[in-house]
Design a protein around this motif. Sequence first.
Motif, PDB file in Angstrom:
ATOM      1  N   LEU A   2       8.471 -10.736   6.100  1.00 29.61           N
ATOM      2  CA  LEU A   2       8.580  -9.805   4.973  1.00 29.61           C
ATOM      3  C   LEU A   2      10.023  -9.327   4.872  1.00 29.61           C
ATOM      4  O   LEU A   2      10.575  -8.793   5.837  1.00 29.61           O
ATOM      5  CB  LEU A   2       7.643  -8.611   5.177  1.00 29.61           C
ATOM      6  CG  LEU A   2       7.796  -7.466   4.157  1.00 29.61           C
ATOM      7  CD1 LEU A   2       7.378  -7.923   2.762  1.00 29.61           C
ATOM      8  CD2 LEU A   2       6.981  -6.243   4.596  1.00 29.61           C
ATOM      9  N   TYR A   3      10.622  -9.546   3.712  1.00 26.99           N
ATOM     10  CA  TYR A   3      11.978  -9.070   3.443  1.00 26.99           C
ATOM     11  C   TYR A   3      11.935  -8.118   2.252  1.00 26.99           C
ATOM     12  O   TYR A   3      11.426  -8.475   1.182  1.00 26.99           O
ATOM     13  CB  TYR A   3      12.921 -10.230   3.109  1.00 26.99           C
ATOM     14  CG  TYR A   3      13.213 -11.157   4.254  1.00 26.99           C
ATOM     15  CD1 TYR A   3      14.348 -10.986   5.054  1.00 26.99           C
ATOM     16  CD2 TYR A   3      12.352 -12.220   4.546  1.00 26.99           C
ATOM     17  CE1 TYR A   3      14.610 -11.849   6.108  1.00 26.99           C
ATOM     18  CE2 TYR A   3      12.611 -13.087   5.604  1.00 26.99           C
ATOM     19  CZ  TYR A   3      13.751 -12.896   6.373  1.00 26.99           C
ATOM     20  OH  TYR A   3      14.010 -13.744   7.417  1.00 26.99           O
ATOM     21  N   VAL A   4      12.437  -6.918   2.439  1.00 21.28           N
ATOM     22  CA  VAL A   4      12.571  -5.950   1.350  1.00 21.28           C
ATOM     23  C   VAL A   4      14.056  -5.650   1.198  1.00 21.28           C
ATOM     24  O   VAL A   4      14.713  -5.241   2.160  1.00 21.28           O
ATOM     25  CB  VAL A   4      11.779  -4.658   1.644  1.00 21.28           C
ATOM     26  CG1 VAL A   4      12.015  -3.628   0.549  1.00 21.28           C
ATOM     27  CG2 VAL A   4      10.291  -4.963   1.771  1.00 21.28           C
ATOM     28  N   HIS A  27      13.523  -5.769   7.238  1.00 21.95           N
ATOM     29  CA  HIS A  27      12.930  -7.087   7.473  1.00 21.95           C
ATOM     30  C   HIS A  27      11.883  -6.949   8.571  1.00 21.95           C
ATOM     31  O   HIS A  27      12.120  -6.284   9.576  1.00 21.95           O
ATOM     32  CB  HIS A  27      14.022  -8.086   7.902  1.00 21.95           C
ATOM     33  CG  HIS A  27      13.488  -9.356   8.482  1.00 21.95           C
ATOM     34  ND1 HIS A  27      13.989  -9.911   9.643  1.00 21.95           N
ATOM     35  CD2 HIS A  27      12.481 -10.176   8.078  1.00 21.95           C
ATOM     36  CE1 HIS A  27      13.320 -11.018   9.924  1.00 21.95           C
ATOM     37  NE2 HIS A  27      12.399 -11.199   8.996  1.00 21.95           N
ATOM     38  N   ILE A  51       4.859  -3.347  -2.020  1.00 20.42           N
ATOM     39  CA  ILE A  51       4.726  -4.566  -1.208  1.00 20.42           C
ATOM     40  C   ILE A  51       3.409  -5.269  -1.500  1.00 20.42           C
ATOM     41  O   ILE A  51       3.339  -6.498  -1.542  1.00 20.42           O
ATOM     42  CB  ILE A  51       4.835  -4.220   0.293  1.00 20.42           C
ATOM     43  CG1 ILE A  51       6.238  -3.703   0.625  1.00 20.42           C
ATOM     44  CG2 ILE A  51       4.516  -5.441   1.159  1.00 20.42           C
ATOM     45  CD1 ILE A  51       6.358  -3.119   2.019  1.00 20.42           C
ATOM     46  N   SER A  52       2.367  -4.480  -1.745  1.00 26.68           N
ATOM     47  CA  SER A  52       1.041  -5.067  -1.992  1.00 26.68           C
ATOM     48  C   SER A  52       0.861  -5.534  -3.435  1.00 26.68           C
ATOM     49  O   SER A  52      -0.210  -6.035  -3.782  1.00 26.68           O
ATOM     50  CB  SER A  52      -0.052  -4.052  -1.646  1.00 26.68           C
ATOM     51  OG  SER A  52       0.036  -2.920  -2.496  1.00 26.68           O
ATOM     52  N   ILE A  62      11.358  -8.337  -3.033  1.00 26.22           N
ATOM     53  CA  ILE A  62      10.359  -8.366  -1.968  1.00 26.22           C
ATOM     54  C   ILE A  62       9.977  -9.824  -1.769  1.00 26.22           C
ATOM     55  O   ILE A  62       9.478 -10.475  -2.687  1.00 26.22           O
ATOM     56  CB  ILE A  62       9.112  -7.530  -2.302  1.00 26.22           C
ATOM     57  CG1 ILE A  62       9.495  -6.066  -2.523  1.00 26.22           C
ATOM     58  CG2 ILE A  62       8.082  -7.640  -1.174  1.00 26.22           C
ATOM     59  CD1 ILE A  62       8.324  -5.186  -2.942  1.00 26.22           C
ATOM     60  N   ARG A  63      10.219 -10.325  -0.567  1.00 28.46           N
ATOM     61  CA  ARG A  63       9.894 -11.721  -0.267  1.00 28.46           C
ATOM     62  C   ARG A  63       8.902 -11.750   0.885  1.00 28.46           C
ATOM     63  O   ARG A  63       9.135 -11.160   1.929  1.00 28.46           O
ATOM     64  CB  ARG A  63      11.172 -12.484   0.096  1.00 28.46           C
ATOM     65  CG  ARG A  63      10.967 -13.985   0.209  1.00 28.46           C
ATOM     66  CD  ARG A  63      12.254 -14.759  -0.082  1.00 28.46           C
ATOM     67  NE  ARG A  63      13.417 -14.207   0.586  1.00 28.46           N
ATOM     68  CZ  ARG A  63      13.928 -14.670   1.716  1.00 28.46           C
ATOM     69  NH1 ARG A  63      13.346 -15.676   2.345  1.00 28.46           N
ATOM     70  NH2 ARG A  63      15.001 -14.126   2.231  1.00 28.46           N
ATOM     71  N   LEU A  64       7.793 -12.432   0.680  1.00 25.97           N
ATOM     72  CA  LEU A  64       6.744 -12.527   1.690  1.00 25.97           C
ATOM     73  C   LEU A  64       6.486 -13.993   2.002  1.00 25.97           C
ATOM     74  O   LEU A  64       6.070 -14.759   1.137  1.00 25.97           O
ATOM     75  CB  LEU A  64       5.461 -11.862   1.181  1.00 25.97           C
ATOM     76  CG  LEU A  64       4.245 -11.899   2.100  1.00 25.97           C
ATOM     77  CD1 LEU A  64       4.525 -11.154   3.404  1.00 25.97           C
ATOM     78  CD2 LEU A  64       3.024 -11.306   1.401  1.00 25.97           C
ATOM     79  N   ILE A  85      -2.348 -11.395   1.989  1.00 28.94           N
ATOM     80  CA  ILE A  85      -2.243 -10.017   2.488  1.00 28.94           C
ATOM     81  C   ILE A  85      -3.620  -9.530   2.914  1.00 28.94           C
ATOM     82  O   ILE A  85      -4.607  -9.694   2.177  1.00 28.94           O
ATOM     83  CB  ILE A  85      -1.674  -9.064   1.413  1.00 28.94           C
ATOM     84  CG1 ILE A  85      -0.286  -9.538   0.955  1.00 28.94           C
ATOM     85  CG2 ILE A  85      -1.596  -7.641   1.942  1.00 28.94           C
ATOM     86  CD1 ILE A  85       0.298  -8.724  -0.194  1.00 28.94           C
ATOM     87  N   ILE A 162       0.431 -11.075   6.388  1.00 24.52           N
ATOM     88  CA  ILE A 162       0.698  -9.713   6.847  1.00 24.52           C
ATOM     89  C   ILE A 162      -0.526  -8.839   6.601  1.00 24.52           C
ATOM     90  O   ILE A 162      -1.293  -9.082   5.657  1.00 24.52           O
ATOM     91  CB  ILE A 162       1.935  -9.128   6.112  1.00 24.52           C
ATOM     92  CG1 ILE A 162       2.447  -7.858   6.807  1.00 24.52           C
ATOM     93  CG2 ILE A 162       1.645  -8.874   4.627  1.00 24.52           C
ATOM     94  CD1 ILE A 162       3.825  -7.411   6.334  1.00 24.52           C
ATOM     95  N   THR A 194       1.055 -10.018  11.872  1.00 21.35           N
ATOM     96  CA  THR A 194       2.144  -9.135  11.476  1.00 21.35           C
ATOM     97  C   THR A 194       1.519  -7.924  10.805  1.00 21.35           C
ATOM     98  O   THR A 194       0.733  -8.071   9.859  1.00 21.35           O
ATOM     99  CB  THR A 194       3.089  -9.858  10.497  1.00 21.35           C
ATOM    100  OG1 THR A 194       3.518 -11.083  11.078  1.00 21.35           O
ATOM    101  CG2 THR A 194       4.301  -8.989  10.169  1.00 21.35           C
TER     102      THR A 194
END
Length: 245
Positions: A2-4, A27, A51-52, A62-64, A85, A162, A194
């Motif tokens: 997860l990158y924010v 991250h 994020i959701s 936001i990269r998941l 998720i 995640i 995660t």
Amino acid sequence: MLYVKELYKSYETGKNKYEVLKGIDFHVPQGEFVAVMGPSGSGKTTLLNCISCYIPFDKGNIRLGGMELAGMNEDGLARVRNTKIGFVFQDFMLLDGLTVRENILVPRIVQGEVGQEAEKLADQLAAMFGIVPILNKYPAEISGGEKQRAAVARSLINNPLIILADEPTGNLDSKSSRAVIETFIHAKQKMSATIFMVTHDSFSASFCDRVILLKDGSIYRQLEKREERSVFQDQLLDAIKEMSE
């Protein structure tokens, strides 16, 4: 994982604009258990909702798992929520008319993918989290701690990238809270899960690998657990006190 990056979110009420998230950057690698803490109004829930994919954000990334969420259409976002998720809520969100086993399988039922593999995984998760004896019971017949462990099992049934947990111990006593947190730890250790958890509880947060402290929509500080849990909890309490001064 997860990158924010440079995440901004604001709300408008009439002519007034309120900035809730102000350039959030962090991250979370695979297999890390991270908590987010902060006072009411700091942006914790808004961050989780961005994020959701439940609310849009103003700008940022936001990269998941290599997927960029910004710009995805509703169908794409729905697929991410349903398959990538896992969610754990404060009020459990179990369906009263279904048994514990059926509740665990709900994400697979929604996708029409309840086969032997899914049922086997449900049994494995139930064994891992100590809830095999209640699999055929209904939510009204089990304790709050058991409900939340069932909810954690449900969050893992799709092998998500995640787990997003919103105050998962908020309605539980200290014994049940610890059991739920240990469930997360088992998932991390045995499934490389995660976990990204919003909490007000320093005891629960002290079991995490890292804690992100939010204040007024910005990251105030990040603390990593490098010593035993009780020492880390003391460090968290000191940082929270410092943040409030």
